[in-house]
Design an enzyme around this catalytic site. Structure first.
Site, PDB file in Angstrom:
ATOM      1  N   LYS A  53       0.854  -1.199   0.000  1.00  0.00           N
ATOM      2  CA  LYS A  53       0.000   0.000   0.000  1.00  0.00           C
ATOM      3  C   LYS A  53       0.880   1.236   0.000  1.00  0.00           C
ATOM      4  CE  LYS A  53       0.908   1.359   4.412  1.00  0.00           C
ATOM      5  NZ  LYS A  53       1.614   2.626   4.724  1.00  0.00           N
ATOM      6  N   LEU A 112      11.371  -4.555   3.067  1.00  0.00           N
ATOM      7  CA  LEU A 112      11.085  -4.615   4.497  1.00  0.00           C
ATOM      8  C   LEU A 112      11.190  -3.233   5.126  1.00  0.00           C
ATOM      9  CD1 LEU A 112      13.245  -7.772   5.335  1.00  0.00           C
ATOM     10  CD2 LEU A 112      10.798  -7.710   4.832  1.00  0.00           C
ATOM     11  N   ALA A 164       9.581  -0.493   5.014  1.00  0.00           N
ATOM     12  CA  ALA A 164       9.693   0.450   3.906  1.00  0.00           C
ATOM     13  C   ALA A 164       8.543   1.438   3.810  1.00  0.00           C
ATOM     14  CB  ALA A 164       9.798  -0.328   2.591  1.00  0.00           C
ATOM     15  N   LEU A 214       5.459   0.458   3.247  1.00  0.00           N
ATOM     16  CA  LEU A 214       4.545  -0.102   2.250  1.00  0.00           C
ATOM     17  C   LEU A 214       3.588  -1.130   2.835  1.00  0.00           C
ATOM     18  CD1 LEU A 214       7.071  -0.525  -0.709  1.00  0.00           C
ATOM     19  CD2 LEU A 214       5.357   1.278  -0.419  1.00  0.00           C
ATOM     20  N   GLY A 215       3.651  -1.360   4.139  1.00  0.00           N
ATOM     21  CA  GLY A 215       2.674  -2.219   4.804  1.00  0.00           C
ATOM     22  C   GLY A 215       2.812  -3.696   4.522  1.00  0.00           C
ATOM     23  N   SER A 224       1.825  -6.065   7.515  1.00  0.00           N
ATOM     24  CA  SER A 224       0.386  -5.999   7.792  1.00  0.00           C
ATOM     25  C   SER A 224      -0.411  -6.708   6.712  1.00  0.00           C
ATOM     26  CB  SER A 224      -0.065  -4.539   7.894  1.00  0.00           C
ATOM     27  OG  SER A 224       0.539  -3.894   8.993  1.00  0.00           O
ATOM     28  N   SER A 225       0.000  -6.534   5.458  1.00  0.00           N
ATOM     29  CA  SER A 225      -0.662  -7.210   4.351  1.00  0.00           C
ATOM     30  C   SER A 225      -0.514  -8.721   4.475  1.00  0.00           C
ATOM     31  CB  SER A 225      -0.070  -6.733   3.020  1.00  0.00           C
ATOM     32  OG  SER A 225      -0.629  -7.435   1.930  1.00  0.00           O
ATOM     33  N   ASP A 241      -2.706  -1.443  10.745  1.00  0.00           N
ATOM     34  CA  ASP A 241      -2.934  -1.420   9.296  1.00  0.00           C
ATOM     35  C   ASP A 241      -3.540  -2.710   8.761  1.00  0.00           C
ATOM     36  OD1 ASP A 241      -1.921   1.120   9.133  1.00  0.00           O
ATOM     37  OD2 ASP A 241       0.013   0.549   8.283  1.00  0.00           O
TER      38      ASP A 241
END
Length: 279
Positions: free
Chosen positions: A9, A93, A95, A97-98, A101-102, A134
């Protein structure tokens, strides 16, 4: 066996509204999933939960959010089975960008399907919220505004589909450290915040904002240079995602994004990805 893709994300807008008495922060952030994916495989097993992360020095036990997600949903369901999970990372990692969590969200979704646990999406989101703020977003369809610590979601309607070029400079950033350094006093009163419009490419470019840049860009000035480069190669705007260090530029079409990706990926010192909005 069940295989599933786990998307990254970006935060198109992130305002830190106040620091709370519990030391967390209230946010207003617009999150958009993009077509950069980790890959997860799930195989039923009679040997408990086993996690494999080939090619990465990642913990394969309860220190990994994927392991914790599997343990939590199987515990909640009372299902006595086990599962072998293979995680193949493509999302950088730490980063912004989640990725973690994703991965946790997709683990909940996959095990719910694989073992026919019959949890509703709302129930999965509640379980996800116990793993990380998130996580529920990745179980939510489409872009969303997130409030509170990021766990209260509202659909973001009519956000235009665009192309992104993501640039990760190759170092990691600690979200905890960034928030600790954020110059924001303890605020008890509720902040009234006007949500910007994101109905067109022009709206999106004008609405790009991230309060955390004030910390991360000061620690890593090269990120401002990356933002400037993206704009010089055709991005309508550029922003750091989350607490960083990944920076993205928004592009109105694939051709312009691909051109920028080709040029900016040549030095080989950065990880550069051309991706698009997904639901």
């Amino acid at each position: 066996m069940l295989k599933i893709l786990s998307p990254a994300k970006v935060n198109l807008h992130l305002r830190v509204l106040r620091k709370r008495e519990d030391n967390y922060h209230d946010l207003a952030t617009l999150m958009q999933k993009v077509s950069l994916y980790d890959e997860l495989e799930f195989q039923p097993s009679n040997r408990g939960i086993q996690l494999r992360c080939p090619g990465f020095f990642l913990p394969e036990n309860e220190e990994n959010i994927v392991f914790r997600a599997a343990k939590k949903i199987l515990s909640f369901s009372g299902c006595p089975t086990g599962v072998t999970i293979t995680l193949r990372k493509n999302i950088p990692l730490a980063a912004g960008l989640g990725g973690g969590s994703s991965n946790a969200a997709m683990t909940l979704l996959a095990l719910n399907k694989l073992f026919r646990l019959n949890f509703s999406t709302g129930e999965l989101m509640k379980i996800g919220a116990t793993l990380g703020a998130d996580v529920p977003f990745f179980l939510f369809h489409g872009p969303a505004w997130a409030y509170g610590i990021g766990d209260r979601l509202k659909a973001a309607l009519d956000v235009p589909k665009v192309w992104f070029v993501l640039i990760n400079p190759g170092f990691e950033v600690s979200t905890r450290v960034i928030y600790e350094k954020l110059n924001l006093g303890l605020t008890k009163e509720i902040i009234h915040y006007s949500i910007p419009r994101f109905l067109s490419m022009e709206d999106m470019a004008a609405g790009l904002h991230n309060d955390l840049e004030s910390v991360t860009l000061k620690m890593h000035p090269s990120l401002q240079e990356i933002k400037d480069l993206l704009c010089s190669y055709g991005a309508a705007g550029a922003l750091m995602s989350g607490s960083g260090p990944t920076v993205f530029g928004i592009f109105e079409n694939e051709d312009k994004a691909k051109e920028a990706e080709t040029v900016l990926g040549k030095p080989g010192t950065w990880a550069v990805f051309c991706v698009r909005s997904i639901d």
